[in-house]
Scaffold this motif. Structure first.
Motif, PDB file in Angstrom:
ATOM      1  N   UNK A 104       0.816  -1.215   0.000  1.00 39.48           N
ATOM      2  CA  UNK A 104       0.000   0.000   0.000  1.00 39.48           C
ATOM      3  C   UNK A 104       0.847   1.262   0.000  1.00 39.48           C
ATOM      4  N   UNK A 105       2.087   1.188   0.499  1.00 41.80           N
ATOM      5  CA  UNK A 105       2.925   2.380   0.621  1.00 41.80           C
ATOM      6  C   UNK A 105       3.106   3.125  -0.706  1.00 41.80           C
ATOM      7  N   UNK A 106       3.409   2.439  -1.832  1.00 43.19           N
ATOM      8  CA  UNK A 106       3.557   3.181  -3.090  1.00 43.19           C
ATOM      9  C   UNK A 106       2.259   3.859  -3.522  1.00 43.19           C
ATOM     10  N   UNK A 112       4.767   2.727 -10.547  1.00 42.50           N
ATOM     11  CA  UNK A 112       3.918   2.097  -9.538  1.00 42.50           C
ATOM     12  C   UNK A 112       4.083   0.581  -9.504  1.00 42.50           C
ATOM     13  N   UNK A 113       4.050  -0.073 -10.662  1.00 41.92           N
ATOM     14  CA  UNK A 113       4.114  -1.528 -10.674  1.00 41.92           C
ATOM     15  C   UNK A 113       5.447  -2.031 -10.122  1.00 41.92           C
ATOM     16  N   UNK A 114       6.530  -1.331 -10.436  1.00 39.17           N
ATOM     17  CA  UNK A 114       7.837  -1.709  -9.886  1.00 39.17           C
ATOM     18  C   UNK A 114       7.827  -1.603  -8.366  1.00 39.17           C
ATOM     19  N   UNK A 115       7.297  -0.494  -7.865  1.00 41.16           N
ATOM     20  CA  UNK A 115       7.261  -0.280  -6.420  1.00 41.16           C
ATOM     21  C   UNK A 115       6.298  -1.245  -5.730  1.00 41.16           C
ATOM     22  N   UNK A 116       5.198  -1.601  -6.402  1.00 41.73           N
ATOM     23  CA  UNK A 116       4.264  -2.573  -5.820  1.00 41.73           C
ATOM     24  C   UNK A 116       4.939  -3.932  -5.660  1.00 41.73           C
ATOM     25  N   UNK A 117       5.742  -4.329  -6.639  1.00 38.21           N
ATOM     26  CA  UNK A 117       6.458  -5.608  -6.542  1.00 38.21           C
ATOM     27  C   UNK A 117       7.485  -5.573  -5.414  1.00 38.21           C
ATOM     28  N   UNK A 118       8.214  -4.466  -5.294  1.00 34.17           N
ATOM     29  CA  UNK A 118       9.180  -4.334  -4.205  1.00 34.17           C
ATOM     30  C   UNK A 118       8.463  -4.346  -2.856  1.00 34.17           C
ATOM     31  N   UNK A 119       7.317  -3.697  -2.801  1.00 34.49           N
ATOM     32  CA  UNK A 119       6.540  -3.681  -1.562  1.00 34.49           C
ATOM     33  C   UNK A 119       6.014  -5.051  -1.193  1.00 34.49           C
ATOM     34  N   UNK A 120       5.626  -5.833  -2.184  1.00 37.59           N
ATOM     35  CA  UNK A 120       5.157  -7.192  -1.915  1.00 37.59           C
ATOM     36  C   UNK A 120       6.263  -8.034  -1.309  1.00 37.59           C
ATOM     37  N   UNK A 121       7.481  -7.901  -1.843  1.00 37.39           N
ATOM     38  CA  UNK A 121       8.619  -8.654  -1.302  1.00 37.39           C
ATOM     39  C   UNK A 121       8.913  -8.237   0.132  1.00 37.39           C
ATOM     40  N   UNK A 122       8.871  -6.922   0.404  1.00 34.52           N
ATOM     41  CA  UNK A 122       9.132  -6.439   1.757  1.00 34.52           C
ATOM     42  C   UNK A 122       8.059  -6.912   2.724  1.00 34.52           C
ATOM     43  N   UNK A 123       6.800  -6.914   2.290  1.00 31.96           N
ATOM     44  CA  UNK A 123       5.707  -7.375   3.149  1.00 31.96           C
ATOM     45  C   UNK A 123       5.866  -8.847   3.494  1.00 31.96           C
ATOM     46  N   UNK A 124       6.207  -9.656   2.509  1.00 32.28           N
ATOM     47  CA  UNK A 124       6.388 -11.085   2.759  1.00 32.28           C
ATOM     48  C   UNK A 124       7.524 -11.316   3.745  1.00 32.28           C
ATOM     49  N   UNK A 125       8.615 -10.591   3.586  1.00 34.78           N
ATOM     50  CA  UNK A 125       9.748 -10.736   4.492  1.00 34.78           C
ATOM     51  C   UNK A 125       9.365 -10.337   5.917  1.00 34.78           C
ATOM     52  N   UNK A 126       8.582  -9.261   6.054  1.00 34.85           N
ATOM     53  CA  UNK A 126       8.209  -8.789   7.391  1.00 34.85           C
ATOM     54  C   UNK A 126       7.391  -9.829   8.157  1.00 34.85           C
ATOM     55  N   UNK A 127       6.720 -10.709   7.446  1.00 37.14           N
ATOM     56  CA  UNK A 127       5.886 -11.718   8.101  1.00 37.14           C
ATOM     57  C   UNK A 127       6.693 -12.892   8.657  1.00 37.14           C
ATOM     58  N   UNK A 128       7.978 -12.938   8.346  1.00 36.25           N
ATOM     59  CA  UNK A 128       8.811 -14.039   8.839  1.00 36.25           C
ATOM     60  C   UNK A 128       9.421 -13.736  10.204  1.00 36.25           C
ATOM     61  N   UNK A 129       9.220 -12.557  10.717  1.00 35.93           N
ATOM     62  CA  UNK A 129       9.884 -12.145  11.956  1.00 35.93           C
ATOM     63  C   UNK A 129       9.119 -12.629  13.190  1.00 35.93           C
ATOM     64  N   UNK A 130       9.834 -12.635  14.332  1.00 38.53           N
ATOM     65  CA  UNK A 130       9.188 -12.955  15.606  1.00 38.53           C
ATOM     66  C   UNK A 130       8.118 -11.920  15.939  1.00 38.53           C
ATOM     67  N   UNK A 131       8.378 -10.680  15.579  1.00 38.90           N
ATOM     68  CA  UNK A 131       7.405  -9.622  15.848  1.00 38.90           C
ATOM     69  C   UNK A 131       6.092  -9.890  15.118  1.00 38.90           C
ATOM     70  N   UNK A 132       6.185 -10.378  13.886  1.00 36.81           N
ATOM     71  CA  UNK A 132       4.972 -10.670  13.124  1.00 36.81           C
ATOM     72  C   UNK A 132       4.172 -11.788  13.781  1.00 36.81           C
ATOM     73  N   UNK A 133       4.855 -12.844  14.209  1.00 35.04           N
ATOM     74  CA  UNK A 133       4.159 -13.957  14.853  1.00 35.04           C
ATOM     75  C   UNK A 133       3.444 -13.488  16.121  1.00 35.04           C
ATOM     76  N   UNK A 134       4.142 -12.666  16.932  1.00 32.56           N
ATOM     77  CA  UNK A 134       3.534 -12.160  18.162  1.00 32.56           C
ATOM     78  C   UNK A 134       2.414 -11.169  17.857  1.00 32.56           C
ATOM     79  N   UNK A 135       2.629 -10.285  16.867  1.00 30.87           N
ATOM     80  CA  UNK A 135       1.618  -9.285  16.530  1.00 30.87           C
ATOM     81  C   UNK A 135       0.321  -9.895  16.054  1.00 30.87           C
TER      82      UNK A 135
END
Length: 266
Positions: free
Chosen positions: A151-153, A228-251
């Motif tokens: 959503x950021x882009x 936009x499409x380039x940034x949306x793809x980069x954002x998708x990769x960042x979002x997926x990575x953020x879900x692998x953290x301990x913070x994501x599991x706890x959140x």
């Protein structure tokens, strides 16, 4: 007699307007995998309806859309293929936003209630948005241990970097009035008049040449918004990575258990 349940995405046609209703009110219209697939199909169906010149997307019940279904996301925690499943989720959402951006007919978000996370992204992907006074808009993802990468882009494209930075870093949810003041919502209408206003807008659009409207939308989203499409793809990769953290599991766990999160290291 077995009572058939309603579809989770409703499609109605009242030319020149087509209406798509997110229909999971008991889940605040959270975007499950199936719901995203049906929303994509609804857009494909209305694409071929020549009498439909504009589309309204709205929500059933008291919410517009609460974003991706966190129960589905949390179910993947601890699984061997969790990252791949999370990646598929965010890529699917990115593809939906890109479909809306590329859709040749104007799309109006009629925001009848809270639009947060991926639901806020739906609003931003639409060409313009009208809202009821009860609508709210925001990105609570950091409070759930993840980020709003896709959503950021779109947010930056619509309202600029300063407003985007504040909303994303403070995990803000703002009122309809505030969203209108910074340009997210173009109009605020009483709840009961949202659809009628969508019809008025569709009739205004129908006075113009179809080809001219299509080219205008392409100019805005593919020329001015060419990155936009380039940034949306980069954002998708960042979002997926953020879900692998301990913070994501706890959140996510804390959100589902309706309690405050206990962040790792704090």
């Amino acid at each position: 007699m077995i009572k058939m349940s309603e579809p989770i995405v409703l499609v109605k046609k009242h030319a020149p307007l087509g209406t798509i209703i997110l229909n999971r009110p008991e889940k605040r219209n959270a975007l499950s995998k199936v719901m995203i697939e049906e929303l994509e199909q609804a857009l494909r169906d209305l694409h071929g309806e020549k009498s439909v010149r504009a589309i309204v997307i709205t929500g059933a019940g008291s919410a517009f859309c609460s974003g991706l279904d966190l129960a589905e996301m949390h179910a993947a925690v601890g699984e061997d293929d969790a990252f791949e499943r999370w990646r598929e989720d965010v890529v699917r959402l990115r593809d939906l936003f890109e479909q809306i951006l590329r859709f040749p007919k104007p799309i109006i978000a009629a925001v009848n209630g809270p639009a947060v996370a991926g639901g806020a992204g739906l609003v931003l992907a639409a060409d313009f948005a009208i809202a009821s006074p009860e609508a709210t808009f925001g990105f609570p993802e950091p409070k759930r241990g993840v980020i709003s990468g896709i959503c950021a882009p779109l947010l930056t494209f619509r309202v600029g970097g300063a407003h985007a930075a504040r909303m994303l870093m403070m995990a803000e949810t703002i009122s309809a009035e505030r969203a209108a003041a910074i340009g997210i919502f173009q109009e605020i209408q009483p709840h009961e008049k949202l659809w009628a206003r969508g019809m008025e807008i569709a009739k205004e659009i129908a006075l113009s040449a179809d080809e001219a409207i299509q080219l205008t939308k392409r100019m805005l989203n593919e020329t001015i918004g060419e990155t936009l499409e380039t940034f949306l793809s980069a954002g998708a990769a960042a979002s997926a990575t953020s879900r692998t953290t301990e913070a994501a599991a706890e959140g996510m766990k804390a959100f589902l258990e309706k309690r405050d999160p206990k962040w790792p290291g704090s």
